[in-house]
Design a protein around this motif. Sequence first.
Motif, PDB file in Angstrom:
ATOM      1  N   HIS B  40      -5.148   4.872   7.609  1.00  0.00           N
ATOM      2  CA  HIS B  40      -4.717   3.834   6.687  1.00  0.00           C
ATOM      3  C   HIS B  40      -5.306   4.078   5.306  1.00  0.00           C
ATOM      4  O   HIS B  40      -4.601   4.001   4.297  1.00  0.00           O
ATOM      5  N   LYS B  44      -3.473   5.170   1.983  1.00  0.00           N
ATOM      6  CA  LYS B  44      -3.536   4.247   0.860  1.00  0.00           C
ATOM      7  C   LYS B  44      -4.109   4.952  -0.370  1.00  0.00           C
ATOM      8  O   LYS B  44      -3.611   4.788  -1.479  1.00  0.00           O
ATOM      9  N   VAL B 411      -6.907  -3.781   9.242  1.00  0.00           N
ATOM     10  CA  VAL B 411      -5.519  -3.401   8.944  1.00  0.00           C
ATOM     11  C   VAL B 411      -4.616  -3.937  10.060  1.00  0.00           C
ATOM     12  O   VAL B 411      -5.052  -4.125  11.195  1.00  0.00           O
TER      13      VAL B 411
END
Lengths: 209, 448
Positions: B40, B44, B411
Motif C-alpha cells: 500500500h 502510494k 488500510v
Amino acid sequence: MIKTTSVSFAYPGESPIHFPDILCEKNEHALILGPSGTGKTTLLHLLGGLLHPTAGEVLINQTAMHELRGHKLDTFRGKTIGIIFQKPHFIRSLTALDNLLLTQTLSGRQHDKSYALSLMDRLGIAGRSDKLTHTMSIGEQQRLAIARAIINKPALILADEPSSALDDQNCTSMITLLQQVATEEGANLIVVTHDSRIKNMIENKVYLT
Amino acid sequence: MNIFTLSWKNIVAKPLNSAMSVLLFALSVGLITFLTLLNHQLKKGLDNNLAGIDLVLGAKGSPLQLILNSMYHIDAPTGNISLQEASPFLNPKHPLISHAVPLSLGDSYGAFRIVGAPQSILSLYGATQVEGAMYREDFETVVGAAVAKRLHLHIGDSFFSTHGLEDDPDLAHDHGAPFQITGILSPTGTVLDQLILCTPQTVWKVHEHEETDADHEGDHEGHDHEGHDHSDHAHVHTKLPVTDIDSSEVQLLSAAIMDSLRSQPEKEITSVLMKFRNRTNFQALNLLRNINMNTGLMAASPALEINRLYAMMGSGTDALRYVAILIAIVAAISIFISLYTSLKERKYEMALMRVSGAGPGVLFRMILGEGMWITLIGLALGILAGHVGMHLAGSILERGYKYQFTGILWVDAEWLIVIGSLIVGFLAALIPAFQGAKVDLHKTLAEG
C-alpha cells in the motif's frame, strides 16, 4: 411421582431387555438392584431421558417423557432430572462454583449465585467455590456432584452406583445425605447399585435379573 | 454463564494446546498484514511522486532508470543532455507542453540529493509551505522536511556538498562556496521531502569549480574557509515562521532561470520533467515515440515504467503472499487438530452438559467459540505484529525508497485480512463442532 409401565429396550441387533415396572409416589425413594450386566445403567439412562425406550411408558410427574424428543427432551431433562454418576466428572476448566452456575444456565434458568453458594454450604463444601474441581478431594467432588444434581430443583434425582468408590463410613453418609437432600427438595430419589451395603437403607426396591 | 465465556475458559485452561495454533495464525496474519501495508505504502509513494508528470526527457539509456532517477531519485542518471537539445521542450510557448522542469543532478549531502531546478519544481509536487525563504541566488538552498529532520539542519546553516549521489566523505568538495540553507519545506509526502533544492547554475558552478581547481590552485585560498561551518553555530538557531509559498514569486524566479538556461545552450542538464497541456491530444501521445525516434534524447512515460515496476515487484510479494497463505492453511489445520483432540478428552464433559439440559447446538457453539477465540487472538497478535514489523522496517525502507513508511496506519485491505481470517477459523472449527454436537449421551456416560 415416577411411573414406568412395561418398559423395554433393545440395543441394535440384540434381543430386548424387559424392565420391571417402577412406581415411586411423591417423596418416595427407590433402589434398583441387580448384578452387573442386567441393564442397571440402561434403566437409569431410560429414566434420565438419555435413551428412548423401545416400548413402554416413562411418566415423570405426569409428563410422558418417552414421547419427548430433541430440544424438548433436553430442556425437560435439564429442568426435571438431576443425575449423579458413578465417578464425579466436571468441566475441568471451571471452578466448583462455575460448574454449578453453568448447570443452572444450561437448563435455561437465570444463574443464582447465592443459591449455589448456599447449596455448597449445606453440603459442607463451602469455601471450595473457587477451586478447580480436579483439585478437590474425592469426597468433596461427590458432594459437589450432589449439589449439581439438585441445583435445578429437580423432581427426580438419579444416582448411578454413587457409593462404589467409597469406604463403609463414607458410603453410609453419602446415601444418608442423598436421601436427606432429596426429601428436603421434595424429589424422588432412585439409586441404581449392586452395592449390598445400601440395601437396608432404602425401603422400596426393584430387582433386575 | 455465557457459552462463549465457557469457550474462553476452555482455551485458557489449556493454553499450550492452543498456543501453536495461535502462533501459526499470528505468523500468517502478520506476514500478510506486513505485505499489505508495504504494498500500500509503496504504491502510494510511487503514485504520489507521479505528480502528474507525463513525460521525462533524458539521455538515452534505460527508460525505467531515467524515471527512477529523475522522479524517485533512487537510481543513477542515464547521463547528461545538452541544453541545446533540450531547449525546444523548455520553451514556455511549446504547443503540447505546459510545464517543463529541468533537473541537474550530480551532488549530494549526507546521502540526500542536491537537485538543481527552477523553483517551479515545488508546484509540480504540490509543496505549499516553507519555513524561511525561497532559494534565489546560487548556493542558496531549500531543503525537504525529511532532510532537515535527519541531518538536523536549520535555516542559516551551511554545508559543502559531496560529489556523486552516495554519501562518501572522501568525495566532499571542500573547496568553493558552501551551500546556505534559506528555507525548509513543510512535509509533502513526496520525494521532495528527501531533496535539497538549488538553482541549476549552482550545480554547474560546483563542478566548474572542480574542473578549474587544478589550474588555479592559488586562487581559491580565500574561499577555503569562507562559509560558516555547520558546527559553528549549532545552538543559535532561530525558528522562522512557516509561510505559504508565493506562487507568483515562484513563477517569476523560475522564468528567470529558464531564460538563463536557454541562453546557455552549451551547458548540460540531467533530465526534464514534463506535463502535457492536454493529455488526450493525439500529438502529445505521439511525442514519446517522436522524441525517441527522431532525436538523440530519450523520453519515458512514468505511468508506463511504474506499471512495469509494479509487475516486477508484484511477483516477489506474490510469492511471499503464497507462503503466508500456506501458513494460514497450516494454522487452520492446527486449529482443527487441537479442537479435535480436545474433543476426545472432553467427551464426558460434553455429555454432562447435555444431561444438564444443553442441546447439541450449545455444544456446537461452544466448540466453534473455542476455534473463534484462537482465531481472534491469532488475528489480533498478527495484525499487531504486522504493524510493528512495518514500523521497524520503515526506517530502513525510507533510506532506500526516499519516502516515508510507517506502521501506524490502517488500510482498507486489512479488513479483508480480518474477514478472511475469521472465515478460515470458522471453517477449521466447523467439523470438530459438528462432531462435538453429535456426542452419544448414553454410550459416553455408560463408559464413564
